[in-house]
Design an enzyme around this catalytic site. Sequence first.
Site, short mmCIF file in Angstrom:
data_model
loop_
_atom_site.label_atom_id
_atom_site.label_comp_id
_atom_site.label_asym_id
_atom_site.label_seq_id
_atom_site.Cartn_x
_atom_site.Cartn_y
_atom_site.Cartn_z
N LYS A 197 -67.47 -67.20 -51.97
CA LYS A 197 -68.67 -67.77 -51.34
C LYS A 197 -69.74 -66.69 -51.34
CE LYS A 197 -71.00 -68.23 -48.05
NZ LYS A 197 -72.50 -68.00 -47.92
N GLU A 272 -65.34 -55.01 -44.85
CA GLU A 272 -66.20 -53.88 -45.20
C GLU A 272 -67.54 -54.19 -44.56
OE1 GLU A 272 -68.83 -51.65 -46.28
OE2 GLU A 272 -68.88 -52.76 -48.17
N CYS A 306 -75.05 -50.69 -47.27
CA CYS A 306 -74.23 -50.43 -46.08
C CYS A 306 -74.06 -48.94 -45.83
CB CYS A 306 -72.87 -51.11 -46.20
SG CYS A 306 -71.92 -50.63 -47.67
N GLU A 403 -78.15 -50.69 -36.86
CA GLU A 403 -78.31 -50.77 -38.31
C GLU A 403 -79.53 -51.63 -38.62
OE1 GLU A 403 -75.56 -51.57 -42.24
OE2 GLU A 403 -75.36 -52.98 -40.57
#
Length: 501
Positions: A197, A272, A306, A403
């Site tokens: 997906k 992750e 990331c 973040e």
Amino acid sequence: MSQLSLSILNDVPVSDTVQRYLSTDLKMCIGGQFFAASSGETIDVFEPSSGELLARIPAADKHDIDKAVTAAQAGFKVWSSMLPYERQQIILKFADLIECHADDFAMLESLDNGKSVEIARHVDVESTIKFFRYMAGWATKIEGTTQTVSVPGLHSTYTKKVPIGVVGAIVPWNFPLSMAAWKIAPALATGCSIILKPAENTSLTALLLAEIGIEAGLPTGVLNVVTGLGNVAGSALTSHSGINKIAFTGSTPVGKMIGKAAMENVTRVSLELGGKSPVIVFNDADIEKAAQGAASAIFFNHGQVCVAGSRLYVQSGIYEQFIQRVSEIANDMTLTHGMDSKIDMGPLISRVQQERVQDFIKTGIEEGARLLAGGCDWQGAGYFVKPTVFADTHHEMTIVREEIFGPVLVAQSFDTLEEVIELANDTPFGLAASIWSDNIKLVHQMIDSLEVGIVWVNTHHLVDASMPFGGVKQSGFGREQGKEQLDLFLETKTVWINYND
């Protein structure tokens, strides 16, 4: 099929393959065939540098996921029973076909994501080809162990590794092709089938992968690509009882939700997740080299990484000189669309992400950080945010704690080794860090002290198919790439054979 045209392609040659994907009538791949969503609903996809309509993709729902799981279960029976060498040869052919279509993948990735087409070709696509070939090699090298046990009598004992089954994979929009490869290749190498997906913003290269997988000879149902919204198709996938493993790359809040959903069926899961990675520069560092490295650490891929080096800690002896140099680099960057050879940085993925990052910049200014470069005053089309540098920040500030996932660097000074270790580890994240120094004793002290999964020294962002990638704390668990990743797609079966009379 309705074909679309984009203003940034007016003077750019476009292949027939790419032109097919600039369409309002794209289909998703289930069981080796291409379908619209069962509901008939679609999702508009926009080119980020202009905001123009790029494509329309199917908006899958639970019924489509059910169909994909059924197809994947049938495909798993065929794929897992094939000889490892046969699987290896198909994966290698898959890689060869990606290479044949490398320019198509690069252009679609650039149009979908906004990144430079040259970066897409030489980083994203090239690493994808190498990763498929690396994982193909492991298909014939999966092994168990024999054991000598302390049980009286005659026994033969061993373990064997078996494929986990049907994998549900959800990947983000920052590196759509690479992240898809990181899920698909190890699943195929270990004998699993997979339902991918992709992010609804960036599904085009995933759909082309499905098309090429069929051409490579994958049996029906082994690779399925289902497009749709995360809270609909993604949710149905992660909570489905027919899924044996979930592999997710994305934000920490979404990862937590996926982990909870997977536990309802005790589905194996690897995550992750996000990061707030420190870049740590000591007084002995080469200032120009380290400044270029720090700028690349945060502004590469428009800060949408990331492992982006979004927190900068500079030792006080060179602090002011260093942050001024990084700010000069930021101010000199050219912002434009991915087809422009002059590009230094492209747009963010969407209007929503642009506004989110701009809100963080406004918050940083309100909280008293010193703005040295950039800001939130972009004028013009597209979802651009200027490369932004804040100085004199501290750990109570929102821009230091959260973040941002955009081109925003927050800097502060430090005096001692002990101080910077405490600062670097003062975060819920633990994905990566980079150290800039030629003092080998100091470097090794830092490596041992940093609470992260990846440490770079005098560089940042380097990855390789053979090197495990992943983090600690709220940056997730499990490792991608390298031999370690195979264990995420395998179960261990223990065997006892009694030879006693």
